[in-house]
Design a protein around this motif. Structure first.
Motif, PDB file in Angstrom:
ATOM      1  N   LEU A 150       0.951  -1.219  -0.084  1.00 60.89           N
ATOM      2  CA  LEU A 150      -0.007  -0.013   0.079  1.00 60.89           C
ATOM      3  C   LEU A 150       0.716   1.179  -0.064  1.00 60.89           C
ATOM      4  CD1 LEU A 150      -2.955   0.990   0.301  1.00 60.89           C
ATOM      5  CD2 LEU A 150      -2.575   1.209   2.728  1.00 60.89           C
ATOM      6  N   PRO A 151       1.181   1.756  -1.130  1.00 60.71           N
ATOM      7  CA  PRO A 151       2.038   2.934  -1.239  1.00 60.71           C
ATOM      8  C   PRO A 151       1.042   4.139  -0.939  1.00 60.71           C
ATOM      9  CG  PRO A 151       1.837   2.180  -3.450  1.00 60.71           C
ATOM     10  CD  PRO A 151       1.147   1.181  -2.342  1.00 60.71           C
ATOM     11  N   LYS A 152       1.747   5.424  -0.188  1.00 62.32           N
ATOM     12  CA  LYS A 152       0.829   6.502  -0.142  1.00 62.32           C
ATOM     13  C   LYS A 152       1.701   7.689  -0.192  1.00 62.32           C
ATOM     14  CE  LYS A 152       1.014   8.691   3.783  1.00 62.32           C
ATOM     15  NZ  LYS A 152       1.211   9.023   5.191  1.00 62.32           N
ATOM     16  N   LEU A 153       0.817   8.793  -0.794  1.00 59.40           N
ATOM     17  CA  LEU A 153       1.384  10.073  -0.774  1.00 59.40           C
ATOM     18  C   LEU A 153       0.509  11.036  -0.128  1.00 59.40           C
ATOM     19  CD1 LEU A 153       3.502  12.048  -2.525  1.00 59.40           C
ATOM     20  CD2 LEU A 153       1.631  12.139  -4.364  1.00 59.40           C
ATOM     21  N   GLY A 154       1.480  11.750   0.780  1.00 55.65           N
ATOM     22  CA  GLY A 154       0.748  12.964   1.587  1.00 55.65           C
ATOM     23  C   GLY A 154       1.541  14.306   1.642  1.00 55.65           C
ATOM     24  N   VAL A 155       0.634  15.350   1.802  1.00 59.08           N
ATOM     25  CA  VAL A 155       1.323  16.442   1.800  1.00 59.08           C
ATOM     26  C   VAL A 155       0.753  17.362   3.008  1.00 59.08           C
ATOM     27  CG1 VAL A 155       1.305  18.960   0.834  1.00 59.08           C
ATOM     28  CG2 VAL A 155       0.890  16.727  -0.782  1.00 59.08           C
ATOM     29  N   PHE A 163      -1.395  25.588  13.821  1.00 55.19           N
ATOM     30  CA  PHE A 163      -2.306  24.978  12.997  1.00 55.19           C
ATOM     31  C   PHE A 163      -1.445  24.329  11.731  1.00 55.19           C
ATOM     32  CE2 PHE A 163      -5.490  25.838   9.444  1.00 55.19           C
ATOM     33  CZ  PHE A 163      -6.449  24.844  10.081  1.00 55.19           C
ATOM     34  N   VAL A 164      -1.980  22.950  11.666  1.00 53.62           N
ATOM     35  CA  VAL A 164      -1.085  21.980  10.612  1.00 53.62           C
ATOM     36  C   VAL A 164      -2.091  21.169  10.170  1.00 53.62           C
ATOM     37  CG1 VAL A 164       0.549  20.417  10.341  1.00 53.62           C
ATOM     38  CG2 VAL A 164       1.032  22.056  11.846  1.00 53.62           C
ATOM     39  N   THR A 165      -2.061  21.170   8.691  1.00 54.05           N
ATOM     40  CA  THR A 165      -2.944  20.182   7.936  1.00 54.05           C
ATOM     41  C   THR A 165      -2.464  19.173   7.318  1.00 54.05           C
ATOM     42  OG1 THR A 165      -3.393  21.536   6.311  1.00 54.05           O
ATOM     43  CG2 THR A 165      -4.881  21.775   7.941  1.00 54.05           C
ATOM     44  N   ASN A 166      -2.871  17.993   6.983  1.00 47.27           N
ATOM     45  CA  ASN A 166      -2.223  16.943   6.167  1.00 47.27           C
ATOM     46  C   ASN A 166      -3.343  16.233   5.320  1.00 47.27           C
ATOM     47  OD1 ASN A 166      -1.887  13.542   5.938  1.00 47.27           O
ATOM     48  ND2 ASN A 166       0.140  14.620   5.843  1.00 47.27           N
ATOM     49  N   VAL A 167      -2.948  16.078   4.106  1.00 49.71           N
ATOM     50  CA  VAL A 167      -3.857  15.287   3.221  1.00 49.71           C
ATOM     51  C   VAL A 167      -3.237  14.198   2.451  1.00 49.71           C
ATOM     52  CG1 VAL A 167      -5.797  17.067   2.677  1.00 49.71           C
ATOM     53  CG2 VAL A 167      -3.681  16.834   1.155  1.00 49.71           C
ATOM     54  N   ALA A 168      -3.527  13.038   2.383  1.00 48.83           N
ATOM     55  CA  ALA A 168      -3.024  12.021   1.865  1.00 48.83           C
ATOM     56  C   ALA A 168      -3.726  11.022   1.116  1.00 48.83           C
ATOM     57  CB  ALA A 168      -2.316  11.003   2.815  1.00 48.83           C
ATOM     58  N   TYR A 169      -2.999  10.145  -0.034  1.00 45.13           N
ATOM     59  CA  TYR A 169      -3.775   9.282  -1.015  1.00 45.13           C
ATOM     60  C   TYR A 169      -3.147   8.038  -0.815  1.00 45.13           C
ATOM     61  CZ  TYR A 169      -5.585   7.154  -5.188  1.00 45.13           C
ATOM     62  OH  TYR A 169      -5.882   6.191  -6.216  1.00 45.13           O
ATOM     63  N   ALA A 170      -3.881   6.982  -0.659  1.00 45.37           N
ATOM     64  CA  ALA A 170      -3.112   5.597  -0.633  1.00 45.37           C
ATOM     65  C   ALA A 170      -4.017   4.710  -1.566  1.00 45.37           C
ATOM     66  CB  ALA A 170      -3.236   4.976   0.648  1.00 45.37           C
ATOM     67  N   LYS A 171      -3.043   3.813  -2.287  1.00 47.32           N
ATOM     68  CA  LYS A 171      -3.678   2.858  -3.315  1.00 47.32           C
ATOM     69  C   LYS A 171      -2.788   1.476  -3.319  1.00 47.32           C
ATOM     70  CE  LYS A 171      -5.751   2.009  -7.835  1.00 47.32           C
ATOM     71  NZ  LYS A 171      -5.860   2.836  -9.170  1.00 47.32           N
TER      72      LYS A 171
END
Length: 268
Positions: A150-155, A163-171
């Motif tokens: 399961l690789p994942k890319l996050g920002v 204040f910190v935010t994170n979004v990620a996509y895994a497939k």
């Protein structure tokens, strides 16, 4: 038998690995963390819970490593596993490069039937500016008859010191995970209390999200939401987290309380 918070490999842990990288930049305290959780399933009588103990040692401000043990159960099913993790970072805030490694290994018992549990994680984080960084992670999962990569890319974006935010996509790209998840997390570090909020949505193998050992099921719709509140003291911190997980109509609610003690003279 539906098995509860065995380690939400594809949801909560999607953002958990990046927390290790962030700790390299945090105040260099050794940390001892104790947590306990309770879970319940909607429309069933199943209930569960668990506990964990972890230790994290700061060898230098750029290198940390730790070990832990976790036990969780739902009705007659149970799982116990150990973990090891390490992170190494280099560079200033605007160019920070971090390598993270994690390994989980243990054994479960599903009402008398034994099964293996193994997860390995390797990730890197690269700061592009003092506020923006990207994370790339590879997660290898082998839980009973469920396995795959399961690789994942996050920002991650630091809007301010509070204040910190994170979004990620895994497939998933191999095995029978059948997973494609998008996740987001928001952290607010207040003067008196801290808040975190996040969740994920997509498709995933129910055998991983709501562990059903020995059963291989097709990928199903999944959604998760979590919210937490924490308080940091001079030598400790405490966090209360509520989590909601829905996998193909099976809904689980979990409440987790964690206490972390700062150890050693560096915690003064």
């Amino acid at each position: 038998m539906r098995y509860g918070s065995a380690a939400l490999c594809l949801s909560s842990l999607v953002v958990a690995a990046s927390a290790t990288a962030a700790e390299v930049d945090a105040r260099p305290f050794d940390k001892l963390t104790l947590s306990g959780s309770m879970s319940t399933f909607k429309d069933t009588d199943d209930e569960g819970g668990g506990g964990s103990l972890g230790y994290l040692h700061y060898f230098t401000p750029d290198f940390l490593a730790g070990v832990g043990v976790d036990h969780t159960y739902v009705e007659q099913a149970k799982l116990t596993y150990g973990s090891a993790r390490a992170a190494w970072g280099r560079g200033g805030p605007a160019s920070r490069f971090t390598v993270v490694g994690e390994y989980y290994n243990g054994e479960g018992d599903d009402n008398g039937r034994k099964f293996d549990y193994e997860v390995a994680v390797l990730g890197i984080s690269q700061a592009l500016t003092s506020k923006l960084s990207i994370q790339l992670e590879e997660r290898e999962i082998d839980i009973d008859t469920t396995n795959g990569n399961l690789p994942k890319l996050g920002v991650t974006y630091v809007w301010s010191p509070r204040f910190v935010t994170n979004v990620a996509y895994a497939k998933s790209v191999s095995g029978n995970l059948g997973t494609e998840l998008t996740s987001a997390r928001l952290d607010y570090f207040g003067k008196h209390v801290n808040f975190l909020l996040g969740g994920s949505t997509g498709t995933a193998n129910p055998a991983v999200l709501v562990l059903q050992p020995g059963v291989v099921l097709p990928a199903s719709q999944s959604k998760e939401g979590f919210v937490g509140i924490g308080k940091t003291f001079k030598r400790a911190e405490i966090t209360l987290l509520g989590d909601y997980l829905d996998v193909s109509g099976s809904e689980k609610y979990t409440v987790t309380l964690s206490f972390t003690a700062y150890l050693g003279s560096r915690g003064q």
